[in-house]
Write a protein that holds these residues in place. Sequence first.
Motif, PDB file in Angstrom:
ATOM      1  N   LEU A   1      -8.321  -0.601  -0.698  1.00 16.67           N
ATOM      2  CA  LEU A   1      -6.922  -0.706  -0.133  1.00 16.67           C
ATOM      3  C   LEU A   1      -7.169   0.220   1.200  1.00 16.67           C
ATOM      4  O   LEU A   1      -6.375  -0.380   2.226  1.00 16.67           O
ATOM      5  CB  LEU A   1      -5.854  -0.312  -1.027  1.00 16.67           C
ATOM      6  CG  LEU A   1      -5.611  -1.257  -2.098  1.00 16.67           C
ATOM      7  CD1 LEU A   1      -4.586  -0.568  -2.925  1.00 16.67           C
ATOM      8  CD2 LEU A   1      -5.134  -2.440  -1.439  1.00 16.67           C
TER       9      LEU A   1
ATOM     10  N   TRP B   1      -8.273   1.709  -4.953  1.00 24.03           N
ATOM     11  CA  TRP B   1      -7.322   2.419  -3.702  1.00 24.03           C
ATOM     12  C   TRP B   1      -8.190   2.520  -2.619  1.00 24.03           C
ATOM     13  O   TRP B   1      -8.114   2.746  -1.355  1.00 24.03           O
ATOM     14  CB  TRP B   1      -6.801   3.458  -4.258  1.00 24.03           C
ATOM     15  CG  TRP B   1      -5.222   3.107  -4.627  1.00 24.03           C
ATOM     16  CD1 TRP B   1      -4.941   3.099  -5.800  1.00 24.03           C
ATOM     17  CD2 TRP B   1      -4.132   2.838  -3.825  1.00 24.03           C
ATOM     18  NE1 TRP B   1      -3.632   2.651  -6.165  1.00 24.03           N
ATOM     19  CE2 TRP B   1      -3.003   2.438  -4.892  1.00 24.03           C
ATOM     20  CE3 TRP B   1      -3.890   2.913  -2.483  1.00 24.03           C
ATOM     21  CZ2 TRP B   1      -1.744   2.442  -4.127  1.00 24.03           C
ATOM     22  CZ3 TRP B   1      -2.436   2.634  -2.143  1.00 24.03           C
ATOM     23  CH2 TRP B   1      -1.397   2.569  -3.029  1.00 24.03           C
TER      24      TRP B   1
ATOM     25  N   LEU C   1      -6.924  -6.152   1.563  1.00 23.34           N
ATOM     26  CA  LEU C   1      -5.935  -5.823   0.766  1.00 23.34           C
ATOM     27  C   LEU C   1      -5.529  -6.705  -0.431  1.00 23.34           C
ATOM     28  O   LEU C   1      -5.359  -6.150  -1.773  1.00 23.34           O
ATOM     29  CB  LEU C   1      -4.686  -5.882   1.589  1.00 23.34           C
ATOM     30  CG  LEU C   1      -4.715  -4.842   2.669  1.00 23.34           C
ATOM     31  CD1 LEU C   1      -3.559  -4.925   3.785  1.00 23.34           C
ATOM     32  CD2 LEU C   1      -4.496  -3.260   2.214  1.00 23.34           C
TER      33      LEU C   1
ATOM     34  N   THR D   1       0.935  -1.304   0.097  1.00 28.63           N
ATOM     35  CA  THR D   1       0.139  -0.115  -0.013  1.00 28.63           C
ATOM     36  C   THR D   1       0.899   1.449  -0.005  1.00 28.63           C
ATOM     37  O   THR D   1       0.942   1.764  -1.170  1.00 28.63           O
ATOM     38  CB  THR D   1      -1.169   0.021   1.039  1.00 28.63           C
ATOM     39  OG1 THR D   1      -0.215  -0.048   2.442  1.00 28.63           O
ATOM     40  CG2 THR D   1      -1.872  -1.029   1.094  1.00 28.63           C
TER      41      THR D   1
END
Length: 404
Positions: free
Chosen positions: A121, A118, A98, A38
């Motif tokens: 994430l 994202w 994730l 990340t």
Amino acid sequence: MVKGLALKLANTASPTTRQNATLIGSMGFNQILAWGSTFYLPAVLAEPISHSLSTSVPAVVGALSWSLLVAGLCAPVVGRIIDKHGGKWVLAFSSLLLALGLIAMSLATGLLVYYIAWTVLGLGMAAGLYDAGFATLGRLMGAKARSSMTGLTLIAGFASTVAWPFLAAMDASYGWQTTCMVLALIHLVVGFPLHLLTVPTPSPRADEPQKVAKKSYAPADPRLVWIALLFTLHAFVMSALAVNLIALLRGHEISAAMAVTFGALMGPSQVVARLLEYAFGRNAHPVWIARIGILACMVGLLALGPGIVLLSLLAVITFGGGNGIMTIARGTVPLTLLGSINLGMHLGLIARPVLIAQAVAPMVCAYILVQLGPNWLIWIMAGILGIGALVAFTKLRTFDSSVV
């Protein structure tokens, strides 16, 4: 039957020394994996992703800022869940989130899907990075969690050291999409089962309802507000410097190769400082650790000003060391001052402004750097850290620790 009962009790009580070592090793591995897939991912993959999606590098990197905002908004909710149920399933779920985000990223053909990836994430970051890990340890071990928090940061301090070479090698050999798929597979095959097998379910506290009622702090409690302000100010500068350090050094006519070499020393400096804290500072009050950390960051930042090569090297090492022990203090200061009851909620409330600051700082400071130059940026960031030091020395000094 007796054996089964014993296993059940072992699985719901505070971990033994051997279990604790396994727990910290497992959580540390997953921290490296989470940070590497990340926070540290765009530094290596932003350029190939931008070419593939036919967009600019700033647009690609901006997705990380977006994910930090998402994580900041979700952090208090995650903390409350850990307070109530423990962190086992939260951390395990972070591995799934994730993995899902990385799979979505690998399939992205445009910015819309890329930013959706994202967003997922960001949810995984809220459930799987330091704050969730610290809250999990606090829920399991109470006031005894301090050394375990230090151990966790020691292992996780190698995230960039492990992630960047791995990401670069994978991208060079297989491309960024395959790299993201491999990371997702590691989360699913290794990270997820590690969380399930090694993170115990905390045993319920018989006196928890009374303690929660007695020690529940509202967000307006001055202790929580001042702690959050201290770590938000530090996070703003840390995030800004992480992105703009090379440009700052280049602005003082330090060669590109030397600037990159100096920047690479930031990670090892953090790990060395955490080792020193563990060896010599484990009995010091966490507020003093935070004071030393914020002062070290400020001194290191100011030492960048003259643009002298050797002084700049020492500056990066000093700032990295200060940042390393500030990471520990972010978990241990709330634990010591506010206690372990509701630690997850406290850490979540602290994480919200911290993550938002990390999201906006690089862009704000990049603008200042372009408009005003490196010296002005250094003085402004040093002033921000000065305010943080003032908070640490004046607003935290009179509070008694509450060990729960």
